[in-house]
Design a protein around this motif. Structure first.
Motif, PDB file in Angstrom:
ATOM      1  N   ASP A 188      37.497  37.418   0.161  1.00 64.03           N
ATOM      2  CA  ASP A 188      38.950  37.381  -0.016  1.00 64.03           C
ATOM      3  C   ASP A 188      39.560  36.319   0.889  1.00 64.03           C
ATOM      4  O   ASP A 188      39.453  36.419   2.122  1.00 64.03           O
ATOM      5  N   PRO A 189      40.223  35.288   0.323  1.00 60.01           N
ATOM      6  CA  PRO A 189      40.838  34.249   1.175  1.00 60.01           C
ATOM      7  C   PRO A 189      42.025  34.763   1.989  1.00 60.01           C
ATOM      8  O   PRO A 189      42.457  34.103   2.936  1.00 60.01           O
ATOM      9  N   GLU A 190      42.537  35.954   1.648  1.00 64.97           N
ATOM     10  CA  GLU A 190      43.682  36.515   2.378  1.00 64.97           C
ATOM     11  C   GLU A 190      43.259  37.297   3.615  1.00 64.97           C
ATOM     12  O   GLU A 190      44.091  37.607   4.471  1.00 64.97           O
ATOM     13  N   LYS A 191      41.988  37.625   3.721  1.00 62.88           N
ATOM     14  CA  LYS A 191      41.501  38.380   4.879  1.00 62.88           C
ATOM     15  C   LYS A 191      41.382  37.460   6.103  1.00 62.88           C
ATOM     16  O   LYS A 191      41.383  36.232   5.976  1.00 62.88           O
ATOM     17  N   PRO A 192      41.242  38.030   7.322  1.00 64.69           N
ATOM     18  CA  PRO A 192      41.033  37.198   8.520  1.00 64.69           C
ATOM     19  C   PRO A 192      39.744  36.383   8.401  1.00 64.69           C
ATOM     20  O   PRO A 192      38.782  36.818   7.768  1.00 64.69           O
ATOM     21  N   LEU A 193      39.754  35.221   9.014  1.00 69.49           N
ATOM     22  CA  LEU A 193      38.639  34.275   8.896  1.00 69.49           C
ATOM     23  C   LEU A 193      37.329  34.835   9.448  1.00 69.49           C
ATOM     24  O   LEU A 193      37.292  35.370  10.561  1.00 69.49           O
ATOM     25  N   ARG A 194      36.254  34.698   8.656  1.00 72.54           N
ATOM     26  CA  ARG A 194      34.876  34.889   9.127  1.00 72.54           C
ATOM     27  C   ARG A 194      34.003  33.852   8.411  1.00 72.54           C
ATOM     28  O   ARG A 194      33.964  33.815   7.182  1.00 72.54           O
ATOM     29  N   ALA A 195      33.366  32.990   9.195  1.00 69.61           N
ATOM     30  CA  ALA A 195      32.533  31.925   8.619  1.00 69.61           C
ATOM     31  C   ALA A 195      31.162  31.932   9.287  1.00 69.61           C
ATOM     32  O   ALA A 195      31.060  32.157  10.499  1.00 69.61           O
ATOM     33  N   LEU A 196      30.110  31.681   8.494  1.00 64.51           N
ATOM     34  CA  LEU A 196      28.735  31.680   8.987  1.00 64.51           C
ATOM     35  C   LEU A 196      28.288  30.254   9.296  1.00 64.51           C
ATOM     36  O   LEU A 196      28.399  29.359   8.459  1.00 64.51           O
ATOM     37  N   VAL A 197      27.776  30.031  10.516  1.00 69.09           N
ATOM     38  CA  VAL A 197      27.215  28.724  10.893  1.00 69.09           C
ATOM     39  C   VAL A 197      25.760  28.690  10.417  1.00 69.09           C
ATOM     40  O   VAL A 197      24.931  29.461  10.895  1.00 69.09           O
ATOM     41  N   PHE A 198      25.433  27.811   9.435  1.00 67.89           N
ATOM     42  CA  PHE A 198      24.059  27.776   8.949  1.00 67.89           C
ATOM     43  C   PHE A 198      23.319  26.486   9.304  1.00 67.89           C
ATOM     44  O   PHE A 198      22.131  26.341   8.995  1.00 67.89           O
ATOM     45  N   ASP A 199      23.977  25.564   9.972  1.00 67.98           N
ATOM     46  CA  ASP A 199      23.285  24.383  10.500  1.00 67.98           C
ATOM     47  C   ASP A 199      24.206  23.682  11.485  1.00 67.98           C
ATOM     48  O   ASP A 199      25.427  23.918  11.498  1.00 67.98           O
ATOM     49  N   SER A 200      23.647  22.821  12.312  1.00 73.63           N
ATOM     50  CA  SER A 200      24.448  22.056  13.283  1.00 73.63           C
ATOM     51  C   SER A 200      23.631  20.884  13.791  1.00 73.63           C
ATOM     52  O   SER A 200      22.410  20.894  13.722  1.00 73.63           O
ATOM     53  N   TRP A 201      24.311  19.864  14.279  1.00 74.23           N
ATOM     54  CA  TRP A 201      23.633  18.723  14.905  1.00 74.23           C
ATOM     55  C   TRP A 201      24.616  18.051  15.862  1.00 74.23           C
ATOM     56  O   TRP A 201      25.808  18.329  15.853  1.00 74.23           O
ATOM     57  N   TYR A 202      24.091  17.149  16.688  1.00 71.62           N
ATOM     58  CA  TYR A 202      24.919  16.499  17.707  1.00 71.62           C
ATOM     59  C   TYR A 202      25.239  15.070  17.291  1.00 71.62           C
ATOM     60  O   TYR A 202      24.364  14.309  16.901  1.00 71.62           O
ATOM     61  N   ASN A 203      26.528  14.730  17.358  1.00 68.35           N
ATOM     62  CA  ASN A 203      26.987  13.374  17.097  1.00 68.35           C
ATOM     63  C   ASN A 203      27.520  12.792  18.408  1.00 68.35           C
ATOM     64  O   ASN A 203      28.361  13.402  19.071  1.00 68.35           O
ATOM     65  N   SER A 204      27.040  11.615  18.778  1.00 64.52           N
ATOM     66  CA  SER A 204      27.395  11.023  20.077  1.00 64.52           C
ATOM     67  C   SER A 204      28.897  10.795  20.234  1.00 64.52           C
ATOM     68  O   SER A 204      29.421  10.806  21.344  1.00 64.52           O
ATOM     69  N   TYR A 205      29.606  10.565  19.122  1.00 64.03           N
ATOM     70  CA  TYR A 205      31.033  10.235  19.189  1.00 64.03           C
ATOM     71  C   TYR A 205      31.938  11.438  18.934  1.00 64.03           C
ATOM     72  O   TYR A 205      33.072  11.481  19.411  1.00 64.03           O
ATOM     73  N   ARG A 206      31.435  12.423  18.177  1.00 64.66           N
ATOM     74  CA  ARG A 206      32.310  13.521  17.747  1.00 64.66           C
ATOM     75  C   ARG A 206      31.878  14.878  18.259  1.00 64.66           C
ATOM     76  O   ARG A 206      32.481  15.898  17.935  1.00 64.66           O
ATOM     77  N   GLY A 207      30.828  14.918  19.055  1.00 66.05           N
ATOM     78  CA  GLY A 207      30.355  16.195  19.578  1.00 66.05           C
ATOM     79  C   GLY A 207      29.492  16.915  18.560  1.00 66.05           C
ATOM     80  O   GLY A 207      28.883  16.306  17.676  1.00 66.05           O
ATOM     81  N   VAL A 208      29.455  18.242  18.664  1.00 69.58           N
ATOM     82  CA  VAL A 208      28.620  19.054  17.777  1.00 69.58           C
ATOM     83  C   VAL A 208      29.303  19.206  16.417  1.00 69.58           C
ATOM     84  O   VAL A 208      30.478  19.557  16.335  1.00 69.58           O
ATOM     85  N   VAL A 209      28.560  18.914  15.340  1.00 66.68           N
ATOM     86  CA  VAL A 209      29.060  19.094  13.969  1.00 66.68           C
ATOM     87  C   VAL A 209      28.414  20.365  13.413  1.00 66.68           C
ATOM     88  O   VAL A 209      27.194  20.532  13.496  1.00 66.68           O
ATOM     89  N   LEU A 210      29.239  21.271  12.869  1.00 67.50           N
ATOM     90  CA  LEU A 210      28.739  22.538  12.327  1.00 67.50           C
ATOM     91  C   LEU A 210      28.801  22.519  10.806  1.00 67.50           C
ATOM     92  O   LEU A 210      29.780  22.036  10.230  1.00 67.50           O
ATOM     93  N   LEU A 211      27.771  23.046  10.158  1.00 65.87           N
ATOM     94  CA  LEU A 211      27.830  23.329   8.725  1.00 65.87           C
ATOM     95  C   LEU A 211      28.119  24.814   8.581  1.00 65.87           C
ATOM     96  O   LEU A 211      27.411  25.645   9.169  1.00 65.87           O
ATOM     97  N   VAL A 212      29.155  25.168   7.832  1.00 67.46           N
ATOM     98  CA  VAL A 212      29.581  26.560   7.746  1.00 67.46           C
ATOM     99  C   VAL A 212      29.789  26.983   6.292  1.00 67.46           C
ATOM    100  O   VAL A 212      30.069  26.154   5.417  1.00 67.46           O
TER     101      VAL A 212
END
Length: 598
Positions: A188-212
């Motif tokens: 439900d898009p009306e409910k409070p936010l809950r997102a699952l982090v299923f991948d991540s990597w480090y970018n030298s310029y932008r910090g940690v990038v998360l796939l959710v």
């Protein structure tokens, strides 16, 4: 976006069955990549992946497809690895999907990882669509492949999609089947936010990038969010998705997958499988995430040459960010100095990690011999697990030593059964059964100590069957075995990095083998180098690296023999002193030589 127009799916298969090629055709058919920009292995971004022809990291991309019903659908595709060592990539990718394409090679049939990945998808309650690939090849056997899918996986294969990912035959039908048979995401898009982090990597310029994957609610730019596990809060700077190019959007709603950038500089704040919530709603229950796989193979990584301990530490942290099964902790070796004890899922995983450290981070490292985890019952009643043979207590300090056993399923042609069984005899493997997938293909079931599998087991099985066999394994538990700690000494000093735990019956043969390999790879010194193998207080094998001899008589063109004797005696005394204080430099090749099988 209307979530009824979203499909989240993964492509799973055994290695080399055509997952990445099928991904390329899907990108091409949906117009995600222009014809002039098209190349093979589009989603495999790492040089290692292209060189080896395998997928190491799962890759995510959003495709826009106009279906036959006239509607435009967003297809979120995750291409996954097929090798057994990278099954953790599959498990966490499936946590973000509602369906999966199970690709089977029509020339090879069902293989080990076909079954293993299919069961992973079933455990995640995903809709499975069987896809039979490579139907254009003369050696393809579609009907036999359908029979194997039904016998081994239990899926109805009557309506299996028949494709040739290389030529594009049947790919349009695959796109339509994804739209028709894979359900849209719930949430439900009306409910409070809950997102699952299923991948991540480090970018030298932008910090940690998360796939959710946004499971509930809406993730918007400028939201203040919190990572539940680390309790760290950040302001969202950018969200978007890959087409495969980055496309930033104002928000991601329930059911959508994409990337999140929030200037996360502390790598330790991010754990793959964590839940993201709004900072003002810390009371929300975290999402179940996915099963975390434990490392099974352990080895030491030490900086060498110009590489510092701090550089290695930083590189390992960045690598661990998108590899949840890779673990490391500091250890100190008298022979090699300060380094890290690292845990891997298998030898290929170890090899890939080492190559990525050397290529992506320009590090010079030395790797010690691999080992497995052992269970030790101490005399005081405590039970501990050790991941390094050097940590094994003295014999009078423990009452029971157990090693891990694996259940191994080997898929192979019927004609190679005898060859494989003969190969497994000296590896203490226990035969458990044989059953037929078809008239020509069988599954051999064995229980085998994991320590017998970690060196070249996969390569040997492939070699003995001309590349037609595959295998899958699962952890059974710890069992008692007649084990001994084998130490290698160089000039009387133990090299803890070379300490291994061996079966008592094969200890002498193993000791001789290690010393002979080591002798070949240690450069000769100006003094004699003694290589010894020890169990308890007993030396069971010895090899000697003969010294180089400088010609001290080169300038003596005759004269009294006593002068020559004096020079030779002086050289002899000097060599004795050198042997006392000389330190032997051990090259990386010497350690790597121990990893090779007979």
């Amino acid at each position: 976006m209307d979530k009824s127009l979203i499909r989240n799916f993964s492509i799973i298969a055994h290695i080399d069955h055509g997952k990445t090629t099928l991904s390329d055709r899907l990108l091409q058919k949906t117009g995600a990549v222009a014809e002039r920009d098209m190349s093979e292995q589009m989603l495999d971004s790492m040089d290692l992946e292209k060189e080896r022809g395998i997928t190491i990291k799962a890759h995510y991309v959003r495709l826009l497809h106009k279906a036959r019903d006239g509607k435009e659908y967003a297809l979120n595709l995750i291409d996954t690895p097929g090798h057994v060592d990278f099954s953790y990539e599959v498990s966490r990718s499936l946590a973000a999907c509602e369906g999966a394409l199970l690709v089977v090679d029509a020339t090879q049939g069902v293989e080990a990882q076909t079954v293993a990945n299919a069961y992973l998808a079933i455990d995640n309650d995903l809709v499975l669509l069987p896809v039979i690939n490579k139907i254009d090849l003369p050696s393809s056997e579609v009907e036999k492949t359908k029979e194997q899918i039904e016998n081994a996986v239990g899926l109805h294969a009557d309506e299996a999609l028949l494709v040739s990912a290389k030529t594009g035959i049947g790919v349009d039908d695959v796109l339509e089947a994804i739209v028709e048979k894979i359900p849209p995401p719930t949430g439900d898009p009306e409910k409070p936010l809950r997102a699952l982090v299923f991948d991540s990597w480090y970018n030298s310029y932008r910090g940690v990038v998360l796939l959710v994957k946004v499971v509930e609610g809406t993730l918007k730019v400028k939201d203040k969010v919190r990572l539940v596990f680390s309790n760290a809060a950040y302001d969202v700077e950018e969200v978007g998705y890959f087409t495969p190019k980055e496309v930033s959007v104002p928000m991601l709603q329930a059911g959508e997958t994409g990337y999140l950038i929030a200037e996360i500089k502390k790598i330790s704040d991010v754990t793959v499988g964590d839940t993201i919530v709004l900072a003002n709603r810390p009371d929300l229950e975290p999402l179940p995430g996915f099963q975390r796989l434990k490392p099974m193979v352990f080895a030491g990584l030490y900086p060498t040459g110009t590489t510092t301990h701090e550089e290695l530490s930083t590189a390992l942290e960045k690598l661990q960010l998108n590899d949840s099964s890779f673990e490391f902790e500091t250890e100190n070796s008298p022979a090699l100095g300060f380094g890290y004890r690292c845990g891997f899922l298998g030898l290929l995983h170890r090899e890939i990690v080492q190559e990525r450290l050397e290529r992506e981070f320009n590090l010079n490292i030395i790797t010690t011999a691999p080992s497995v985890k052992y269970s030790v019952q101490l005399t005081d009643g405590r039970k501990i697990e050790i991941d390094s043979p050097a940590k094994l207590p003295e014999k009078n300090e423990y009452t029971l030593l157990e090693e891990p056993f694996m259940k191994v399923s080997i898929f192979c042609p019927q004609k190679h059964v005898g060859t494989i069984m003969k190969h497994l005899e000296p590896k203490r493997a226990q035969y458990k059964g044989l059953h037929y997938l078809s008239e020509q293909r069988v599954i051999l079931d064995y229980e085998i100590p994991f320590s017998e599998m970690i060196v070249d087991f996969y390569d040997a099985i492939k070699l003995l069957t001309s590349g037609y066999a595959s295998f899958d394994y699962e952890f059974l538990g710890f069992r008692e075995s007649p084990l001994e700690k084998l130490e290698i000494l160089i000039n009387g000093d133990p090299v803890d990095a070379l300490t291994i735990i061996v079966n008592r019956d094969s200890a002498y043969r193993k000791a001789r083998d290690i010393l002979l390999r080591f002798k070949k790879n240690i450069p000769r010194q100006l003094f004699e180098v003694a290589l010894q193998a020890k169990i308890g207080g007993k030396i069971i094998a010895r090899e000697t690296v003969n010294p180089l001899r400088k010609d001290v008589l080169a300038k003596c063109y005759g004269g009294d023999i006593s002068r020559k004797r004096k020079l030779l005696e002086k050289q002899k005394e000097g060599k004795k002193r050198m042997k006392t204080i000389g330190r032997v430099e051990i090259p990386q090749e010497a350690f790597l030589s121990i990893l090779k099988s007979d």
